[in-house]
Design an enzyme around this catalytic site. Structure first.
Site, mmCIF file in Angstrom:
data_model
loop_
_atom_site.group_PDB
_atom_site.id
_atom_site.type_symbol
_atom_site.label_atom_id
_atom_site.label_comp_id
_atom_site.label_asym_id
_atom_site.label_seq_id
_atom_site.Cartn_x
_atom_site.Cartn_y
_atom_site.Cartn_z
ATOM 1 N N TYR A 213 0.779 -1.181 -0.020
ATOM 2 C CA TYR A 213 -0.017 -0.046 0.028
ATOM 3 C C TYR A 213 0.790 1.303 -0.054
ATOM 4 O O TYR A 213 0.623 1.967 -0.640
ATOM 5 C CB TYR A 213 -0.897 0.035 1.151
ATOM 6 C CG TYR A 213 -2.029 1.028 1.277
ATOM 7 C CD1 TYR A 213 -3.304 0.894 0.568
ATOM 8 C CD2 TYR A 213 -1.716 2.064 1.996
ATOM 9 C CE1 TYR A 213 -4.221 1.523 0.679
ATOM 10 C CE2 TYR A 213 -2.909 3.247 2.019
ATOM 11 C CZ TYR A 213 -3.960 2.892 1.372
ATOM 12 O OH TYR A 213 -5.216 3.722 1.440
ATOM 13 N N LYS B 231 0.983 3.883 -3.072
ATOM 14 C CA LYS B 231 0.674 5.159 -2.695
ATOM 15 C C LYS B 231 1.671 6.442 -2.915
ATOM 16 O O LYS B 231 1.538 7.441 -3.414
ATOM 17 C CB LYS B 231 0.037 5.320 -1.334
ATOM 18 C CG LYS B 231 -1.275 4.696 -1.276
ATOM 19 C CD LYS B 231 -2.435 5.081 -2.082
ATOM 20 C CE LYS B 231 -3.922 4.316 -1.719
ATOM 21 N NZ LYS B 231 -4.852 4.967 -2.668
HETATM 22 P P1 NAD Z 1 -13.882 1.428 0.308
HETATM 23 O O1 NAD Z 1 -13.417 0.039 0.176
HETATM 24 O O2 NAD Z 1 -15.050 2.123 0.822
HETATM 25 O O3 NAD Z 1 -14.136 1.814 -1.296
HETATM 26 C C1 NAD Z 1 -13.361 1.323 -2.270
HETATM 27 C C2 NAD Z 1 -13.888 1.247 -3.553
HETATM 28 O O4 NAD Z 1 -13.143 0.656 -4.614
HETATM 29 C C3 NAD Z 1 -15.186 0.347 -3.625
HETATM 30 O O5 NAD Z 1 -16.256 1.054 -4.572
HETATM 31 C C4 NAD Z 1 -14.670 -0.926 -4.106
HETATM 32 O O6 NAD Z 1 -15.923 -1.701 -4.958
HETATM 33 C C5 NAD Z 1 -13.928 -0.304 -5.185
HETATM 34 N N1 NAD Z 1 -13.125 -1.304 -5.752
HETATM 35 C C6 NAD Z 1 -12.071 -2.154 -4.982
HETATM 36 N N2 NAD Z 1 -11.435 -2.962 -5.989
HETATM 37 C C7 NAD Z 1 -11.651 -2.689 -7.135
HETATM 38 C C8 NAD Z 1 -11.498 -3.081 -8.672
HETATM 39 N N3 NAD Z 1 -10.640 -4.000 -8.680
HETATM 40 N N4 NAD Z 1 -11.928 -2.395 -9.594
HETATM 41 C C9 NAD Z 1 -12.969 -1.597 -9.392
HETATM 42 N N5 NAD Z 1 -13.199 -1.110 -8.220
HETATM 43 C C10 NAD Z 1 -12.764 -1.499 -7.138
HETATM 44 O O7 NAD Z 1 -12.467 2.401 0.632
HETATM 45 P P2 NAD Z 1 -12.304 3.861 0.686
HETATM 46 O O8 NAD Z 1 -11.814 3.847 2.133
HETATM 47 O O9 NAD Z 1 -13.410 4.803 0.378
HETATM 48 O O10 NAD Z 1 -10.980 4.313 -0.002
HETATM 49 C C11 NAD Z 1 -10.904 4.768 -1.413
HETATM 50 C C12 NAD Z 1 -9.718 5.363 -1.515
HETATM 51 O O11 NAD Z 1 -8.966 5.995 -0.581
HETATM 52 C C13 NAD Z 1 -8.651 4.033 -1.705
HETATM 53 O O12 NAD Z 1 -7.660 4.352 -2.599
HETATM 54 C C14 NAD Z 1 -7.739 4.315 -0.498
HETATM 55 O O13 NAD Z 1 -6.421 3.792 -0.490
HETATM 56 C C15 NAD Z 1 -8.092 5.772 0.028
HETATM 57 N N6 NAD Z 1 -7.663 6.017 1.078
HETATM 58 C C16 NAD Z 1 -8.414 5.722 2.078
HETATM 59 C C17 NAD Z 1 -8.371 6.025 3.559
HETATM 60 C C18 NAD Z 1 -9.377 5.717 4.587
HETATM 61 O O14 NAD Z 1 -8.880 6.097 5.748
HETATM 62 N N7 NAD Z 1 -10.570 5.259 4.309
HETATM 63 C C19 NAD Z 1 -7.007 6.836 3.708
HETATM 64 C C20 NAD Z 1 -6.332 7.294 2.847
HETATM 65 C C21 NAD Z 1 -6.584 6.909 1.564
#
Ligand code: NAD
Length: 265
Positions: free
Chosen positions: A160, A164
């Site tokens: 990850y 990133k």
């Molecule tokens: P989440 O799990 O709620 O949503 C992830 C989304 O990606 C979902 O819609 C899922 O269906 C989709 N997805 C997963 N694999 C896929 C694939 N192979 N093809 C198409 N779609 C796919 O996660 P989130 O927390 O909303 O994360 C969204 C982004 O934000 C990610 O890139 C994550 O790394 C980043 N992020 C999240 C956080 C956090 O604390 N939640 C912090 C920093 C960064």
């Protein structure tokens, strides 16, 4: 022109928008009058309900692609579908992402490959397919959802953190390449946001450290946040909308942290 109306009538794609941050950004784009291509996995009926709800509420076109972000041919098809549905793809948000936590010695190879493909390479494939149209129209906005882990590291998150950091480097490069044609590219680096992705991490960490959920939240997750709050989906969506506005036309190549001060230690 205000920041608020720059997205009106624009064609946009938000990857990974059936849940969490992506869904929040898709809703915010639609509220600005953008047509939105949703993407991601989930229950077909629930996704169709979401699609209709967002379209009706904001009187915009909302399409859905089930493209798997680890499959380059499906990504290319998604971009073409959005171009034919909306007439153009003017803004993309590369948000799809997954997480897996493990010491590097036992990190499953297939998890490493999947995280690199979905969290990093998918942004390359989306941008590669969407950039020519943006160049032709001399306007484009690319927002990559990276992470505080694009700026700093935590143990057991090798894939990850690598992906990133890669997103941040990719963002800076596309900023250079898009600049002559009015195309900006920026990364958003959230701290912890309470989404399904993080809910799962809380459970995993609780199991790994044999401690209760509340302690994981207090002592592990928000430990690094100077502001002891989760970042919200709505605040991230507002930042994404701003970065797609005309007011943000000279902001490019940046990695903007919204992380409660985590990466400023
Ligand atoms: P989440 O799990 O709620 O949503 C992830 C989304 O990606 C979902 O819609 C899922 O269906 C989709 N997805 C997963 N694999 C896929 C694939 N192979 N093809 C198409 N779609 C796919 O996660 P989130 O927390 O909303 O994360 C969204 C982004 O934000 C990610 O890139 C994550 O790394 C980043 N992020 C999240 C956080 C956090 O604390 N939640 C912090 C920093 C960064």
């Amino acid at each position: 022109m205000t920041a608020a109306n720059s997205l009106k009538g624009k064609g946009t794609i938000v990857t990974g928008s059936t849940s969490g941050i992506g869904l929040g950004i898709a809703r915010a784009f639609a509220a600005e009058g953008a047509h939105v291509m949703l993407n991601g996995f989930g229950d077909a009926g629930e996704i169709e309900r979401l699609r209709q709800e967002i379209a009706t509420r904001h009187n915009v076109q909302v399409a859905y692609s089930s493209a798997d972000m680890s499959k380059p041919d499906q990504i290319e098809r998604m971009v073409r579908e959005a171009e034919s549905a909306f007439g153009s793809v003017d803004a993309v948000v590369n948000n799809a992402g997954i997480q897996f936590v493990s010491p590097v010695e036992s990190f499953p190879i297939e998890k490493w490959d999947a995280i690199l493909a979905i969290n990093l390479s998918s942004a390359f494939h989306v941008v590669r397919a969407a950039l020519p149209g943006m160049r032709a129209r001399k306007w484009g906005r690319i927002v990559n959802v990276a992470s505080a882990h694009g700026l700093t590291a935590s143990a057991f998150k090798s894939a990850y953190v690598a992906a990133k950091h890669g997103v941040v480097g990719f963002t800076r490069t596309i900023a250079m390449e898009g600049a002559p044609d009015g195309i900006t590219c920026n990364a958003i680096c959230p701290g912890y946001v309470l989404t399904p992705l993080v809910e799962k991490q809380i459970d995993d960490q609780a199991k790994a450290h044999k401690i209760p959920r509340e302690q994981v939240i207090r002592d592990i997750m928000l430990k690094q946040h100077a502001i002891k709050e989760f970042v919200t989906v709505e605040d991230l969506a507002a930042l994404a909308v701003f970065l797609c506005s005309n007011a943000a036309r000279t902001i490019t190549g940046t990695a903007i942290a919204m992380d409660g001060g985590w990466t400023q230690h």
